[in-house]
Motif scaffolding. Structure first.
Motif, mmCIF file in Angstrom:
data_model
loop_
_atom_site.group_PDB
_atom_site.id
_atom_site.type_symbol
_atom_site.label_atom_id
_atom_site.label_comp_id
_atom_site.label_asym_id
_atom_site.label_seq_id
_atom_site.Cartn_x
_atom_site.Cartn_y
_atom_site.Cartn_z
ATOM 1 N N ALA A 172 16.046 3.628 -4.148
ATOM 2 C CA ALA A 172 14.923 3.139 -3.330
ATOM 3 C C ALA A 172 15.389 2.851 -1.910
ATOM 4 O O ALA A 172 14.669 3.113 -0.931
ATOM 5 N N ALA A 173 16.609 2.313 -1.779
ATOM 6 C CA ALA A 173 17.148 2.034 -0.437
ATOM 7 C C ALA A 173 17.425 3.340 0.316
ATOM 8 O O ALA A 173 17.169 3.447 1.517
ATOM 9 N N VAL A 174 17.947 4.341 -0.390
ATOM 10 C CA VAL A 174 18.172 5.652 0.237
ATOM 11 C C VAL A 174 16.836 6.241 0.698
ATOM 12 O O VAL A 174 16.699 6.754 1.818
ATOM 13 N N ALA A 175 15.831 6.135 -0.182
ATOM 14 C CA ALA A 175 14.511 6.683 0.157
ATOM 15 C C ALA A 175 13.912 5.974 1.377
ATOM 16 O O ALA A 175 13.279 6.608 2.222
ATOM 17 N N ALA A 176 14.148 4.658 1.485
ATOM 18 C CA ALA A 176 13.624 3.924 2.650
ATOM 19 C C ALA A 176 14.248 4.454 3.932
ATOM 20 O O ALA A 176 13.568 4.557 4.973
ATOM 21 N N ASP A 177 15.528 4.801 3.878
ATOM 22 C CA ASP A 177 16.176 5.387 5.064
ATOM 23 C C ASP A 177 15.613 6.782 5.361
ATOM 24 O O ASP A 177 15.430 7.155 6.527
ATOM 25 N N ILE A 178 15.370 7.560 4.317
ATOM 26 C CA ILE A 178 14.769 8.897 4.536
ATOM 27 C C ILE A 178 13.400 8.714 5.202
ATOM 28 O O ILE A 178 13.034 9.454 6.131
ATOM 29 N N ALA A 179 12.656 7.697 4.756
ATOM 30 C CA ALA A 179 11.340 7.431 5.361
ATOM 31 C C ALA A 179 11.486 7.088 6.845
ATOM 32 O O ALA A 179 10.669 7.504 7.677
ATOM 33 N N ASP A 180 12.532 6.337 7.200
ATOM 34 C CA ASP A 180 12.774 6.010 8.623
ATOM 35 C C ASP A 180 13.034 7.288 9.426
ATOM 36 O O ASP A 180 12.560 7.431 10.557
ATOM 37 N N VAL A 181 13.805 8.194 8.845
ATOM 38 C CA VAL A 181 14.064 9.465 9.530
ATOM 39 C C VAL A 181 12.738 10.196 9.748
ATOM 40 O O VAL A 181 12.450 10.709 10.843
ATOM 41 N N MET A 182 11.910 10.214 8.708
ATOM 42 C CA MET A 182 10.629 10.938 8.795
ATOM 43 C C MET A 182 9.689 10.284 9.827
ATOM 44 O O MET A 182 8.865 10.953 10.441
ATOM 45 N N THR A 183 9.845 8.968 9.991
ATOM 46 C CA THR A 183 9.020 8.251 10.966
ATOM 47 C C THR A 183 9.472 8.536 12.394
ATOM 48 O O THR A 183 8.705 8.379 13.339
ATOM 49 N N GLY A 184 10.742 8.890 12.532
ATOM 50 C CA GLY A 184 11.265 9.173 13.873
ATOM 51 C C GLY A 184 11.787 7.933 14.573
ATOM 52 O O GLY A 184 11.985 7.935 15.790
ATOM 53 N N ALA A 185 12.028 6.853 13.797
ATOM 54 C CA ALA A 185 12.561 5.624 14.405
ATOM 55 C C ALA A 185 13.942 5.906 14.989
ATOM 56 O O ALA A 185 14.772 6.528 14.337
ATOM 57 N N VAL A 186 14.157 5.478 16.240
ATOM 58 C CA VAL A 186 15.464 5.701 16.864
ATOM 59 C C VAL A 186 16.016 4.358 17.325
ATOM 60 O O VAL A 186 15.340 3.622 18.030
ATOM 61 N N ARG A 187 17.203 4.032 16.889
ATOM 62 C CA ARG A 187 17.882 2.816 17.366
ATOM 63 C C ARG A 187 19.379 3.046 17.207
ATOM 64 O O ARG A 187 19.790 3.932 16.447
ATOM 65 N N PRO A 188 20.201 2.252 17.920
ATOM 66 C CA PRO A 188 21.641 2.443 17.749
ATOM 67 C C PRO A 188 22.048 2.229 16.291
ATOM 68 O O PRO A 188 21.386 1.494 15.558
ATOM 69 N N VAL A 189 23.136 2.855 15.903
ATOM 70 C CA VAL A 189 23.596 2.759 14.516
ATOM 71 C C VAL A 189 23.932 1.301 14.183
ATOM 72 O O VAL A 189 23.555 0.794 13.131
ATOM 73 N N PHE A 190 24.636 0.623 15.105
ATOM 74 C CA PHE A 190 24.872 -0.816 14.934
ATOM 75 C C PHE A 190 23.951 -1.539 15.924
ATOM 76 O O PHE A 190 22.861 -1.056 16.191
ATOM 77 N N GLN A 191 24.346 -2.671 16.483
ATOM 78 C CA GLN A 191 23.382 -3.399 17.319
ATOM 79 C C GLN A 191 23.462 -3.047 18.788
ATOM 80 O O GLN A 191 22.718 -3.598 19.596
ATOM 81 N N LYS A 192 24.409 -2.181 19.149
ATOM 82 C CA LYS A 192 24.561 -1.791 20.551
ATOM 83 C C LYS A 192 24.811 -0.297 20.566
ATOM 84 O O LYS A 192 25.301 0.253 19.582
ATOM 85 N N PRO A 193 24.546 0.365 21.710
ATOM 86 C CA PRO A 193 24.936 1.769 21.791
ATOM 87 C C PRO A 193 26.423 1.918 21.465
ATOM 88 O O PRO A 193 27.232 1.046 21.819
ATOM 89 N N ALA A 194 26.765 3.004 20.780
ATOM 90 C CA ALA A 194 28.150 3.185 20.317
ATOM 91 C C ALA A 194 29.139 3.149 21.475
ATOM 92 O O ALA A 194 30.284 2.715 21.296
ATOM 93 N N THR A 195 28.708 3.561 22.676
ATOM 94 C CA THR A 195 29.627 3.559 23.816
ATOM 95 C C THR A 195 30.020 2.131 24.210
ATOM 96 O O THR A 195 31.038 1.933 24.873
ATOM 97 N N ASP A 196 29.203 1.135 23.824
ATOM 98 C CA ASP A 196 29.511 -0.269 24.169
ATOM 99 C C ASP A 196 30.111 -1.048 22.997
ATOM 100 O O ASP A 196 30.363 -2.240 23.116
ATOM 101 N N LEU A 197 30.292 -0.390 21.850
ATOM 102 C CA LEU A 197 30.760 -1.123 20.657
ATOM 103 C C LEU A 197 32.254 -1.385 20.732
ATOM 104 O O LEU A 197 33.038 -0.478 21.004
ATOM 105 N N LYS A 198 32.622 -2.621 20.460
ATOM 106 C CA LYS A 198 34.056 -2.947 20.375
ATOM 107 C C LYS A 198 34.297 -3.605 19.021
ATOM 108 O O LYS A 198 33.411 -4.285 18.511
ATOM 109 N N PRO A 199 35.507 -3.448 18.480
ATOM 110 C CA PRO A 199 35.798 -4.213 17.274
ATOM 111 C C PRO A 199 35.784 -5.699 17.627
ATOM 112 O O PRO A 199 36.136 -6.057 18.744
ATOM 113 N N PHE A 200 35.365 -6.551 16.704
ATOM 114 C CA PHE A 200 35.376 -7.972 17.029
ATOM 115 C C PHE A 200 36.812 -8.488 17.094
ATOM 116 O O PHE A 200 37.730 -7.894 16.553
ATOM 117 N N THR A 201 36.969 -9.618 17.793
ATOM 118 C CA THR A 201 38.274 -10.276 17.844
ATOM 119 C C THR A 201 38.433 -11.095 16.574
ATOM 120 O O THR A 201 37.648 -12.010 16.324
#
Ligand code: HSE
Length: 429
Positions: A309-338
């Motif tokens: 069901a969780a996989v299907a919910a993600d497939i539904a997001d793809v079908m909806t066309g929702a676009v957001r960064p993979v984590f909470q910031k664009p990958a170019t700004d992601l740093k490992p935490f200290t």
């Protein structure tokens, strides 16, 4: 208007794959945005293995990378597992081709999430992994979407159902870790090689992903402090209960001005606390936000139907066309935490000692702890018939881990102390 058909390639046909194929066959039009999702190719280690569903009509791919690259695959679903090898190669191939990827693979995301996010965002392809953490219970979307208006301070919970089942059964039946694990393996609840689960590594993968989502960092699995449940003794479960606690494998991520502390430990939770009440194979999670306050979710962390069901919910997001960064910031700004130095972290502790039953022993133990700067909160000695000493157990007030560890060394050196003291943390929940 004609509805689009999304062609889904599924690599990995184990428990979750079976659930997904069954669901999509029954409900291809499940997605709220409309359109249909149809499986148009499958890949697994063995084509001929008996399965609860028929794959004879589906195009078969020996190589998951070929399935990812197939022109018949619009969305690639990775259910193979493992941080490297074919799972990683196939996910990278799909993303390189600009295709959306949905995965349940916590090891892959925890260990390579930042690189995969960079690839996904460079190619404009979604990379979604709701099923990787807490199976069917929506922890990832909660942090990625619902909590973006808040600043999360901490997340803590039970993220491994196998460990939770084993600990629950040990308490309920009075059996040892080895006995319960053996039975769980015979019944198919635990993997033949249970190391990832009972060693705490699976929970560490999951909490590393949640930490990244909660705090807007790259996953930093290497910084997680990990202790599994192999050393949890039935006696500790019983003594903890006498003190008003239940032992759970607690995974936590806490943010402070010094950085982030990610840990997995068998920990004591007060009996009435919701984490202590989450029994069997359940997963449970607290999220604490600065403005929202505390949120608690509980549900299945594994299983065919829930995880599919969780996989299907993600497939539904793809079908909806929702676009957001993979984590909470664009990958170019992601740093490992200290990472915060765990030796500086403050917490309460449970200590069990095996001591000679003779005059002056308790005085020696309490004096040693006092000298080391550890304040005792409660103390319990049980009259137990044992030739090799009696157990005494105590809990401490909050103390720095480095101070506690030094005190343990001094106690261990006392002539009346027979074994290495057993340390368990009291969960900060
Ligand atoms: N092996 C995991 C558990 C389930 O026992 O919780 C899949 O993440």
């Amino acid at each position: 208007m004609a509805q689009k058909t999304w062609r889904i390639g599924v690599a990995g046909l184990g428990t979750v794959g079976a659930g997904l194929l069954t669901f999509l066959a029954e409900r291809p039009d499940f997605a709220p945005a409309g359109g249909r999702a149809t499986v148009t190719g499958v890949s697994a280690r063995s084509r001929s293995r008996p399965r609860p569903f028929d794959i004879s009509n589906l195009p078969w791919f020996d190589d998951p990378v070929a399935l990812a690259n197939s022109p018949e695959t619009d969305v690639f679903v990775e259910l193979i597992g493992g941080s490297d090898g074919p799972a990683k190669a196939a996910v990278e191939a799909a993303l390189r081709a600009g295709k959306p990827v949905v995965t349940a693979n916590k090891a892959l995301i925890a260990e390579h999430g930042a690189d995969l996010a960079a690839l996904a965002e460079a190619k404009g392809a979604p990379l979604l992994f709701e099923a990787a953490v807490m199976g069917g219970t929506p922890a990832v979307k909660m942090l990625r979407e619902a909590m973006v208006g808040d600043d999360v301070k901490s997340v803590a919970g039970i993220l491994n159902g196998t460990c939770n089942y084993i600990l629950t059964e040990m308490e309920a039946t009075g059996r040892s870790f080895a006995e319960v694990l053996g039975e769980a393996q015979r019944l198919g609840y635990a993997e033949a090689d249970p190391t990832m689960d009972v060693g705490g590594f699976d929970a560490a993968h999951k909490i590393s992903i949640l930490a990244a989502l909660a705090f807007g960092c790259a996953p930093n699995y290497a910084a997680a402090e990990i202790e599994g449940i192999e050393g949890v003794d039935l006696l500790d479960i019983q003594l903890a209960r006498d003190l008003g606690y239940r032992i759970k494998l607690v995974a936590s991520a806490d943010r402070s001005p010094d950085g982030v502390l990610v840990r997995v430990h068998p920990s004591l939770a007060p009996l009435a606390h919701p984490l202590a009440q989450a029994g069997g194979a359940l997963n449970a999670l607290f999220i604490e936000g600065t403005r929202i306050g505390r949120i608690f979710i509980q549900g299945p962390g594994a299983g065919s139907g829930p995880t599919a069901a969780a996989v299907a919910a993600d497939i539904a997001d793809v079908m909806t066309g929702a676009v957001r960064p993979v984590f909470q910031k664009p990958a170019t700004d992601l740093k490992p935490f200290t990472p915060v130095d765990p030796s500086k972290s403050l917490g309460r502790a449970y200590l069990r000692l095996s001591v000679k039953d003779e005059p002056g022993v308790i005085a020696a133990v309490t004096e040693t702890l006092g000298d080391a700067g550890v304040s005792i909160e409660s103390f319990l000695q049980k009259p137990v018939e044992k030739a090799d000493g009696v157990p005494i157990v105590l809990t401490t007030h909050a103390v720095a881990e480095s101070v506690l560890k030094a005190a343990i060394e001094r106690i261990a050196a006392l002539p009346a102390v027979l074994d290495r003291p057993r340390l368990l943390r009291i969960a900060r929940i």
